[in-house]
Design a protein around this motif. Structure first.
Motif, PDB file in Angstrom:
ATOM      1  N   GLY A 130       0.805  -1.225   0.000  1.00  0.00           N
ATOM      2  CA  GLY A 130       0.000   0.000   0.000  1.00  0.00           C
ATOM      3  C   GLY A 130       0.835   1.272   0.000  1.00  0.00           C
ATOM      4  N   PRO A 131       1.805   1.417   0.917  1.00  0.00           N
ATOM      5  CA  PRO A 131       2.635   2.630   0.935  1.00  0.00           C
ATOM      6  C   PRO A 131       3.428   2.832  -0.360  1.00  0.00           C
ATOM      7  CG  PRO A 131       2.840   1.431   3.007  1.00  0.00           C
ATOM      8  CD  PRO A 131       2.074   0.549   2.078  1.00  0.00           C
ATOM      9  N   VAL A 132       3.863   1.731  -0.987  1.00  0.00           N
ATOM     10  CA  VAL A 132       4.596   1.831  -2.253  1.00  0.00           C
ATOM     11  C   VAL A 132       3.680   2.365  -3.347  1.00  0.00           C
ATOM     12  CG1 VAL A 132       5.924   0.566  -3.991  1.00  0.00           C
ATOM     13  CG2 VAL A 132       6.076  -0.104  -1.585  1.00  0.00           C
ATOM     14  N   GLU A 133       2.437   1.895  -3.379  1.00  0.00           N
ATOM     15  CA  GLU A 133       1.467   2.375  -4.363  1.00  0.00           C
ATOM     16  C   GLU A 133       1.191   3.868  -4.166  1.00  0.00           C
ATOM     17  OE1 GLU A 133      -1.792  -0.600  -5.595  1.00  0.00           O
ATOM     18  OE2 GLU A 133      -1.274  -1.228  -3.565  1.00  0.00           O
ATOM     19  N   GLU A 134       1.112   4.291  -2.896  1.00  0.00           N
ATOM     20  CA  GLU A 134       0.851   5.699  -2.610  1.00  0.00           C
ATOM     21  C   GLU A 134       1.999   6.572  -3.109  1.00  0.00           C
ATOM     22  OE1 GLU A 134      -0.558   8.521   1.149  1.00  0.00           O
ATOM     23  OE2 GLU A 134      -0.019   6.420   1.479  1.00  0.00           O
ATOM     24  N   GLU A 135       3.236   6.090  -2.934  1.00  0.00           N
ATOM     25  CA  GLU A 135       4.409   6.831  -3.403  1.00  0.00           C
ATOM     26  C   GLU A 135       4.392   6.996  -4.922  1.00  0.00           C
ATOM     27  OE1 GLU A 135       7.950   4.948  -2.071  1.00  0.00           O
ATOM     28  OE2 GLU A 135       7.524   5.246   0.062  1.00  0.00           O
ATOM     29  N   ASP A 141      -7.906   4.708  -2.238  1.00  0.00           N
ATOM     30  CA  ASP A 141      -9.133   3.950  -2.497  1.00  0.00           C
ATOM     31  C   ASP A 141      -8.910   2.874  -3.553  1.00  0.00           C
ATOM     32  OD1 ASP A 141     -10.383   5.537  -0.675  1.00  0.00           O
ATOM     33  OD2 ASP A 141     -11.342   6.841  -2.143  1.00  0.00           O
ATOM     34  N   PHE A 142      -8.192   3.228  -4.610  1.00  0.00           N
ATOM     35  CA  PHE A 142      -7.906   2.274  -5.681  1.00  0.00           C
ATOM     36  C   PHE A 142      -7.066   1.106  -5.150  1.00  0.00           C
ATOM     37  CE2 PHE A 142      -4.845   0.791  -8.866  1.00  0.00           C
ATOM     38  CZ  PHE A 142      -5.687   0.347  -9.874  1.00  0.00           C
ATOM     39  N   SER A 143      -6.029   1.425  -4.379  1.00  0.00           N
ATOM     40  CA  SER A 143      -5.137   0.395  -3.841  1.00  0.00           C
ATOM     41  C   SER A 143      -5.866  -0.512  -2.858  1.00  0.00           C
ATOM     42  CB  SER A 143      -3.936   1.046  -3.151  1.00  0.00           C
ATOM     43  OG  SER A 143      -3.244   1.907  -4.025  1.00  0.00           O
ATOM     44  N   ALA A 144      -6.634   0.101  -1.956  1.00  0.00           N
ATOM     45  CA  ALA A 144      -7.344  -0.682  -0.940  1.00  0.00           C
ATOM     46  C   ALA A 144      -8.398  -1.586  -1.578  1.00  0.00           C
ATOM     47  CB  ALA A 144      -8.002   0.246   0.079  1.00  0.00           C
ATOM     48  N   ALA A 145      -9.093  -1.094  -2.600  1.00  0.00           N
ATOM     49  CA  ALA A 145     -10.133  -1.883  -3.256  1.00  0.00           C
ATOM     50  C   ALA A 145      -9.546  -3.132  -3.904  1.00  0.00           C
ATOM     51  CB  ALA A 145     -10.858  -1.042  -4.299  1.00  0.00           C
ATOM     52  N   ALA A 146      -8.414  -2.983  -4.596  1.00  0.00           N
ATOM     53  CA  ALA A 146      -7.769  -4.133  -5.242  1.00  0.00           C
ATOM     54  C   ALA A 146      -7.310  -5.153  -4.204  1.00  0.00           C
ATOM     55  CB  ALA A 146      -6.584  -3.669  -6.086  1.00  0.00           C
ATOM     56  N   ASN A 147      -6.800  -4.664  -3.076  1.00  0.00           N
ATOM     57  CA  ASN A 147      -6.329  -5.553  -2.011  1.00  0.00           C
ATOM     58  C   ASN A 147      -7.490  -6.306  -1.365  1.00  0.00           C
ATOM     59  OD1 ASN A 147      -4.448  -6.658  -0.080  1.00  0.00           O
ATOM     60  ND2 ASN A 147      -5.159  -5.138   1.390  1.00  0.00           N
ATOM     61  N   ILE A 148      -8.548  -5.582  -1.026  1.00  0.00           N
ATOM     62  CA  ILE A 148      -9.704  -6.185  -0.355  1.00  0.00           C
ATOM     63  C   ILE A 148     -10.397  -7.200  -1.265  1.00  0.00           C
ATOM     64  CG2 ILE A 148     -12.014  -5.705   0.554  1.00  0.00           C
ATOM     65  CD1 ILE A 148     -10.860  -2.927   1.435  1.00  0.00           C
ATOM     66  N   ALA A 149     -10.590  -6.830  -2.533  1.00  0.00           N
ATOM     67  CA  ALA A 149     -11.352  -7.672  -3.462  1.00  0.00           C
ATOM     68  C   ALA A 149     -10.702  -9.023  -3.707  1.00  0.00           C
ATOM     69  CB  ALA A 149     -11.549  -6.944  -4.786  1.00  0.00           C
ATOM     70  N   THR A 150      -9.374  -9.097  -3.580  1.00  0.00           N
ATOM     71  CA  THR A 150      -8.680 -10.349  -3.921  1.00  0.00           C
ATOM     72  C   THR A 150      -8.134 -11.112  -2.714  1.00  0.00           C
ATOM     73  OG1 THR A 150      -6.650  -9.056  -4.306  1.00  0.00           O
ATOM     74  CG2 THR A 150      -8.035  -9.549  -6.209  1.00  0.00           C
ATOM     75  N   ALA A 151      -8.218 -10.529  -1.535  1.00  0.00           N
ATOM     76  CA  ALA A 151      -7.719 -11.229  -0.339  1.00  0.00           C
ATOM     77  C   ALA A 151      -8.431 -12.563  -0.091  1.00  0.00           C
ATOM     78  CB  ALA A 151      -7.832 -10.323   0.887  1.00  0.00           C
ATOM     79  N   PRO A 152      -9.759 -12.673  -0.362  1.00  0.00           N
ATOM     80  CA  PRO A 152     -10.439 -13.951  -0.083  1.00  0.00           C
ATOM     81  C   PRO A 152     -10.061 -15.104  -1.000  1.00  0.00           C
ATOM     82  CG  PRO A 152     -12.011 -12.128  -0.129  1.00  0.00           C
ATOM     83  CD  PRO A 152     -10.737 -11.626  -0.705  1.00  0.00           C
ATOM     84  N   THR A 153      -9.270 -14.858  -2.049  1.00  0.00           N
ATOM     85  CA  THR A 153      -8.896 -15.958  -2.943  1.00  0.00           C
ATOM     86  C   THR A 153      -8.185 -17.071  -2.178  1.00  0.00           C
ATOM     87  OG1 THR A 153      -6.867 -14.768  -3.536  1.00  0.00           O
ATOM     88  CG2 THR A 153      -8.757 -14.536  -5.023  1.00  0.00           C
ATOM     89  N   LYS A 391      -8.771  -0.779   7.280  1.00  0.00           N
ATOM     90  CA  LYS A 391      -7.885  -0.275   8.331  1.00  0.00           C
ATOM     91  C   LYS A 391      -6.450  -0.167   7.838  1.00  0.00           C
ATOM     92  CE  LYS A 391      -6.412  -1.168  13.101  1.00  0.00           C
ATOM     93  NZ  LYS A 391      -6.519  -2.074  14.272  1.00  0.00           N
ATOM     94  N   VAL A 392      -5.988  -1.220   7.176  1.00  0.00           N
ATOM     95  CA  VAL A 392      -4.607  -1.229   6.680  1.00  0.00           C
ATOM     96  C   VAL A 392      -4.417  -0.184   5.588  1.00  0.00           C
ATOM     97  CG1 VAL A 392      -2.920  -2.603   5.404  1.00  0.00           C
ATOM     98  CG2 VAL A 392      -4.180  -3.630   7.280  1.00  0.00           C
ATOM     99  N   GLY A 393      -5.446  -0.010   4.745  1.00  0.00           N
ATOM    100  CA  GLY A 393      -5.336   0.939   3.631  1.00  0.00           C
ATOM    101  C   GLY A 393      -5.539   2.386   4.016  1.00  0.00           C
ATOM    102  N   GLY A 394      -5.987   2.637   5.252  1.00  0.00           N
ATOM    103  CA  GLY A 394      -6.192   4.005   5.709  1.00  0.00           C
ATOM    104  C   GLY A 394      -7.314   4.719   4.985  1.00  0.00           C
ATOM    105  N   VAL A 395      -8.397   3.974   4.678  1.00  0.00           N
ATOM    106  CA  VAL A 395      -9.539   4.549   3.956  1.00  0.00           C
ATOM    107  C   VAL A 395     -10.820   4.272   4.734  1.00  0.00           C
ATOM    108  CG1 VAL A 395      -8.457   4.351   1.693  1.00  0.00           C
ATOM    109  CG2 VAL A 395      -9.783   2.435   2.574  1.00  0.00           C
ATOM    110  N   THR A 396     -11.923   4.810   4.241  1.00  0.00           N
ATOM    111  CA  THR A 396     -13.218   4.533   4.856  1.00  0.00           C
ATOM    112  C   THR A 396     -13.979   3.530   3.995  1.00  0.00           C
ATOM    113  OG1 THR A 396     -14.343   6.322   3.669  1.00  0.00           O
ATOM    114  CG2 THR A 396     -13.330   6.862   5.795  1.00  0.00           C
ATOM    115  N   ILE A 397     -14.908   2.824   4.630  1.00  0.00           N
ATOM    116  CA  ILE A 397     -15.714   1.853   3.896  1.00  0.00           C
ATOM    117  C   ILE A 397     -16.518   2.550   2.807  1.00  0.00           C
ATOM    118  CG2 ILE A 397     -17.656   0.255   4.078  1.00  0.00           C
ATOM    119  CD1 ILE A 397     -16.663  -0.546   6.810  1.00  0.00           C
ATOM    120  N   GLU A 398     -17.040   3.737   3.119  1.00  0.00           N
ATOM    121  CA  GLU A 398     -17.871   4.453   2.159  1.00  0.00           C
ATOM    122  C   GLU A 398     -17.095   4.782   0.888  1.00  0.00           C
ATOM    123  OE1 GLU A 398     -17.474   5.254   5.302  1.00  0.00           O
ATOM    124  OE2 GLU A 398     -19.447   4.838   6.173  1.00  0.00           O
ATOM    125  N   SER A 399     -15.855   5.234   1.045  1.00  0.00           N
ATOM    126  CA  SER A 399     -15.082   5.654  -0.129  1.00  0.00           C
ATOM    127  C   SER A 399     -14.610   4.470  -0.959  1.00  0.00           C
ATOM    128  CB  SER A 399     -13.869   6.485   0.319  1.00  0.00           C
ATOM    129  OG  SER A 399     -12.990   5.702   1.121  1.00  0.00           O
TER     130      SER A 399
END
Length: 436
Positions: A130-135, A141-153, A391-399
């Motif tokens: 996540g921090p690397v993507e931010e840099e 939001d984009f980074s967190a969404a990709a992480n969340i969507a694929t974690a259950p694989t 929590k890890v991505g530092g975003v809100t559920i709404e966003s």
């Protein structure tokens, strides 16, 4: 039929009331089950039988695989394995649009294939990449969404504790067959999300300027090779009958511990007690759930609730595809407010007979059900993987939820393919000769 209807209503109403009131799910299951059987059985007989069911429900040797796989996953999460898998994934993604998000997707699939935990994948991968993507200018939001969507694989790609639980509830379905059956659906989930990430990244102009030399790529691959070898050792050993799933879980613990301490040297022996404590707490929750859910399984079987539901569904229509769609919709709704383990324990004995009456294989149904409930782990209000990723991505559920809707669409397509094309689940275990 009247008894089954009355018992079913008591369980449903009490369960909903307690969940809304915030009662722990295991306690709510026990209270609802006992209340449902009291109208037809004396109190003393109910209490004695319930206690016996709890004891027999957890006194199963194969359940030992669950605490050991949990322990192995926690060791991997803290033992430097995640960063090696991320580096390996970078080699694959290259310079494609959203390369770091694509790296996150592949790394989640690889880490899940080793740890079997969606929340561990979301936490480990999100906190590192996540921090690397931010840099590099990616939005959070984009980074967190990709992480969340694929974690259950990782709950589909073996090893998977949920599959072990399902095998017990489903009357001893082959764990090896379930493990093999989860590979293609799990990979399809990841690939579908990579397509979504590609489209979003291209639209936003997210590209990576990272360029690795051939020597650096080789070093990354060599570093990650011991992690990948764990998959070969554990899954290969189970599939080819060298050891059972329970024994394989012990092998995973020993291997990951030695690799983390002596191989990567990213963990010390003094870290082990804390990992053991965390693993024991997680194990206690799951085993208690399984024990209490055994009471509900007995109540439902005793009162005929599964037969009632089966007759109701089959009475609505004789169209196999519509019935399977209805079951999928129910499971998707259930997954939004119930964790996977209790959902598997409760709904397997209800829907499995219906699907078997339609000619669906027990392995195929298990993968369909688990895929459904995996989606629930990334949806509110109970989605544990969603909350960890946020929590890890530092975003809100709404966003982040707005972007997750696109991923949900892709994942739903995969769900429909897995539901209506049995070969996606059945081909690999059949090709391996595990089932005929």
């Amino acid at each position: 039929m009247t008894i089954a209807l009355l018992s079913g209503l008591i369980i449903l109403v009490l369960l909903l009331i307690q969940l809304i009131a915030g009662v722990p799910i295991a306690v709510a299951l026990g209270i609802s089950s006992i209340a449902a059987i009291l109208p037809i059985m004396p109190w003393d007989a109910t209490v004695i039988t319930a206690a016996q069911r709890v004891f027999s429900g957890v006194s199963i040797f194969s359940l030992l695989a669950i605490p050991f796989f949990i322990l192995a996953g926690n060791i991997m999460n803290k033992g430097g394995i995640a960063i090696r898998l991320i580096n390996l994934a970078k080699i694959v993604t290259g310079h494609m649009p959203g390369a770091l998000a694509q790296t996150n997707v592949i790394a989640n699939m690889l880490f899940g294939a080793i740890s079997g935990s969606g929340t561990a994948a979301a936490s480990a991968m999100g906190s590192i990449i996540g921090p690397v993507e931010e840099e590099e200018g990616y939005s959070k939001d984009f980074s967190a969404a990709a992480n969340i969507a694929t974690a259950p694989t990782g709950l589909l790609i073996p090893p998977s504790n949920v599959m072990i639980t399902y095998s017990l509830v489903a009357g001893g379905a082959s764990v090896s067959a379930l493990f093999m059956a989860g590979y293609i659906p799990g990979v399809l989930w990841g690939l579908a999300c990579m397509v979504v990430a590609y489209i979003l990244a291209k639209k936003r102009g997210y590209r990576s300027d990272i360029n690795y030399s051939g020597k650096e790529k080789l070093n990354m691959f060599v570093q990650a090779l011991p992690c990948l070898f764990l998959i070969v050792v554990v899954i290969g050993g189970i599939i080819f009958g060298i050891f059972t799933a329970t024994e394989g879980s012990v092998v995973a613990v020993v291997y990951s511990l030695l690799l983390s301490i002596y191989g990567y040297k990213s963990m010390k022996w003094k870290d082990v007690p804390a990992i053991l404590k965390e693993s024991a707490q997680m194990t206690g929750i799951i085993i208690f759930l399984i024990g209490v859910s055994s009471i509900m399984s007995w109540v439902m079987a005793f009162t005929g609730i599964p037969q009632l539901v089966s007759d109701a569904l089959l009475g609505l229509t004789d169209n196999k595809y519509i019935i399977l769609l209805l079951i999928n919709i129910i499971l998707l709704v259930v997954g939004t407010f119930m964790d996977m383990t209790p959902a598997v324990l409760i709904f397997t004995p209800i829907f499995l007979p219906v699907c078997q009456a339609l000619g669906m294989d027990i392995i195929h149904f298990g993968i369909m059900m688990i895929l459904n409930l995996c989606i629930g782990t990334i949806t509110p209000p109970v989605g544990t993987t969603l909350f960890v990723g946020v929590k890890v991505g530092g975003v809100t559920i709404e966003s982040v939820f707005k972007q997750l809707l696109l991923y949900f669409g892709a994942i739903f397509i995969v769900l429909m393919l897995v539901t209506y094309i049995p070969a996606l689940s059945m081909w690999l275990p059949m090709a391996m000769g595990i089932i005929k």
